[in-house]
Design an enzyme around this catalytic site. Sequence first.
Site: not given
Length: 846
Positions: A183, A252
């Site tokens: 991320e 995710e």
Amino acid sequence: MVKGGRKMKMMLLLVLQIVVAVTAANVTYDHRALVIDGKRKILISGSIHYPRSTPEMWPDLIQKSKDGGLDVIETYVFWSGHEPEKNKYNFEGRYDLVKFVKLAAKAGLYVHLRIGPYVCAEWNYGGFPVWLHFVPGIKFRTDNEPFKAEMQRFTTKIVDLMKQEKLYASQGGPIILSQIENEYGNIDSAYGAAAKSYIKWSASMALSLDTGVPWNMCQQADAPDTMINTCNGFYCDQFTPNSKNKPKMWTENWSGWFLGFGDPSPYRPVEDLAFAVARFYQRGGTFQNYYMYHGGTNFDRTSGGPLISTSYDYDAPIDEYGLLRQSKWGHLRDLHKAIKLCEDSLIATEPTITSLGSNLEAAVYKTSGSCSAFLANVGTKSDATVTFNGQSYHLPAWSVSILPDCKNVAFNTAKINSATVSTAFARQSLKPDGGSSAELCSQWSYIKEPIGISKTDAFLKPGLLEQINTTADKSDYLWYSLRMDIKGDETFLDEGSKAVLHIESIGQVVYAFINGKLAGSGHGKQKITLDIPVDLVSGKNTIDLLSVTVGLANYGAFFDLVGAGVTGPVTLKSAKSGSSVDLASQQWTYQVGLKGEDTGLATGDSPEWVSKTPLPTKQPLVWYKTTFDAPSGSEPVAIDFTGTGKGIAWVNGQSIGRYWPTSIAGNNGCTDSCDYRGSYRANKCLKNCGKPSQTLYHVPRSWLKPSGNTLVLLEEMGGDPTQISFTTKQTGSSLCLMVSQSHPAPVDTWTSDSKISKKKRTRPVLSLHCPVSTQVISSIKFASFGTPKGTCGSFTHGHCNSSRSLSLVQKACIGLRSCNLEVSTRVFGEPCRGVVKSLAVEASCS
Ligand code: GAL
């Protein structure tokens, strides 16, 4: 001869087949999917972080994942656990990564290895070992040579280990995908131009390691070619990768959310989670991962921060203790089966998406030989009836129906066919005669931790030091100690108006002791301000501040630099005159960690334990020890720490983590029932407001002996350890489900029209199954076919109810482990014409 020759040939073929089973798989990707041995795959994945459970739990967790319909186990790799000191590696016990990956392979599952090595993950310091912070010239997660050198060294170490064990698919192993970074795209703007070159470098460094399988970067819109950029979030149906050659992948999908000390408990309704998954596959996705599928426990001092709780349950389909969370697990298993029924069409083509009305959408995957469709109602308020291919379909608000043959519904995300199963913590008697807490009490011994400086490695420094730079996170604890001389005439000694000690800390807990006595304390994530009226004496005074970290920050740009501890100002004010003295700039004495940590009290072996009565309670900084027998049976064990304050606990020398039952969740934001319809957010569905965030702490069974176990607590705040109790987590005494006539038939019985006549098409069925193999359905607490209302545990009869409901259900179920009830008037008669009826049942197993 001829016969023998054939035999030989057959054997050779068999040997060949076996060899093929363990030889290399070729993993690539195209714009639709990961491609394994030339075939596109629809993959369902789930996160299990190996150090958040024990090797003894892994086989069962992996089997439950497989039974739940997963194809892939995803895990991060935890650098801080594997290299706690530079060049000293640990791949043992909970950190036995090779064993974990091999167990997944043994179960026939693939593995997605997210090496990071930055992982976030609510893990201490985002997974970085804290020694990394002290590498000269280092700047984390940017184009910085010292950082890149360390990142490359660790990543190479892991890849080499995996290669050595032949764990990549390219070598016949289960790993089909690896991740680098995590991320970074969410925060890279803060790192300026260097962010771009860092990401390019990360990609080429990873590629150069030659794993033979693809790499991904999550939340990285500028991921260089060949790195698949993937999506993280509560929904990813709107996501598109940054190249036409990359598949749409979701690394995710947050199955719930993490818990913080001081926060209420988040949960995510399964109807919404299933909706998000179905929407993703509806809109061209081919790989989806539940973060988490099993969350587990932040043992030891591994929880991130600040203030992440020890439980990392995450409201995941498998709970912290390894038990199925039902109906979440079961409903998702049904969803996975329905998606897999569509696999041939999904991998063959792109969806054709059409509108069926406002908020109503159909996606059709059609080839010459197959057809699958997803029908969605993305409206949040009204159910709808849509016409599709000339047939009509009922679509509840915020739901997706899956039609593996473009005709018959195998699954709808809002129609649950899987029963809710209760779980409960049962208090355990540890002694044959009842094991009351009073009894445990007599067996407690204690050692008082000195207040203030007691270790020989204490040191002097002018000014206030930042905590992480000082402790290197070797301990949660740092003493700041100051001796001051107060002359008789000073204004701080005025009778009736005390002096005020003003303290500012950047987290997370601070206790202030004046002349050895606790004068005040406070806690906070990033800012603590205390104004404590203090009693000073003429002459020498000691101010001892104990600063405590509760997990180092793990997220955000420059999270590694946020720091902790009493950074000031610290002043002493005269309440009367208002004058104040600056203490921050004075000469402080520092002590890293507690004496008892150095002398190894955690194991319980020290000869210093005191057994004298009365046991000191409700006093800060006391080490406590007791012995106990393991609760009988094989159910998971938890300690209920109610009655204690805050601290760290060890069982047989193994740290079960930080406990803090006095950390109470705020009063706001909780709902009794959370409407799953509409976009989920981390704080949308909360429970446990106004209650302790966490009272129960997991003690893995494998850490226990049948008797003579040692429990040690370091109680820093003050509490009564004799109040703690042992519990086991029990499953399965109560089953509960409501199935309507509009539900699809069980997905297991789904057959396409070509194979079945319309008349024979199965009707909806309410299935009950006692999860504990020795139990049978012993009573029916509620049964109604008609218009029952309410939810599990609080069903009531509606205006319409078949009088035969209860007796029919009793007859079909009592005494059996499982029973199936067709939800139809054929079975229950017709209690009210022209109404869609439901069957609601609550049953007990024993
Ligand atoms: C993501 C991150 C994960 C985890 C998650 C929240 O942003 O990639 O590691 O921290 O948030 O649980």
